[in-house]
Design an enzyme around this catalytic site. Structure first.
Site, mmCIF file in Angstrom:
data_model
loop_
_atom_site.group_PDB
_atom_site.id
_atom_site.type_symbol
_atom_site.label_atom_id
_atom_site.label_comp_id
_atom_site.label_asym_id
_atom_site.label_seq_id
_atom_site.Cartn_x
_atom_site.Cartn_y
_atom_site.Cartn_z
ATOM 1 N N ASP A 299 94.577 -78.676 -56.064
ATOM 2 C CA ASP A 299 93.553 -77.677 -55.849
ATOM 3 C C ASP A 299 92.779 -77.456 -56.954
ATOM 4 O O ASP A 299 92.061 -78.524 -57.530
ATOM 5 C CB ASP A 299 94.172 -76.358 -55.245
ATOM 6 N N HIS B 50 100.789 -93.424 -71.214
ATOM 7 C CA HIS B 50 101.963 -92.648 -70.767
ATOM 8 C C HIS B 50 101.422 -91.273 -70.295
ATOM 9 O O HIS B 50 102.190 -90.481 -70.250
ATOM 10 C CB HIS B 50 102.993 -92.636 -71.876
ATOM 11 N N LYS C 209 100.697 -88.227 -68.129
ATOM 12 C CA LYS C 209 101.451 -87.583 -66.983
ATOM 13 C C LYS C 209 100.641 -86.302 -66.686
ATOM 14 O O LYS C 209 100.591 -85.264 -67.205
ATOM 15 C CB LYS C 209 102.725 -87.416 -67.028
#
Length: 96
Positions: free
Chosen positions: A89, A82, A84
């Protein structure tokens, strides 16, 4: 599906843009009842092969006899990823 279209539009508008995605193998390849995440992202890989990279994480907890015995729908219980993480850049953003 809207997110895939938004990425497609962004890649089309900016030839310098590169996208790398890491998806959980077990969850992202589940096809029912809807198309899988991996198959949706595959359209981006096909349209922009040198600028879109798809990586699939497979939990090391589900191998050997476990992988053969555990039904497809229940295999996610062995360790779903899970994470994230968003990178732009030189910056990285982690969320939950």
């Amino acid at each position: 599906m809207l997110q895939i279209q938004a990425l497609h539009d962004a890649l089309e508008a900016n030839p310098e843009l590169r996208v790398t995605m890491v998806l959980d193998y077990l969850r992202s390849t589940r096809e029912t009842p809807n198309p899988s995440s991996a198959s949706l992202v595959a359209s981006l890989c096909a349209a922009f092969p040198s600028r879109v990279e798809l990586r699939l994480f497979h939990t090391p907890q589900l191998t050997g006899w476990r992988k053969r015995v555990v039904p497809r729908r229940f295999d996610e219980g062995w360790g779903l990823q899970h994470l994230k993480t968003y990178g732009f850049d030189d910056g990285v953003l982690l969320s939950g």
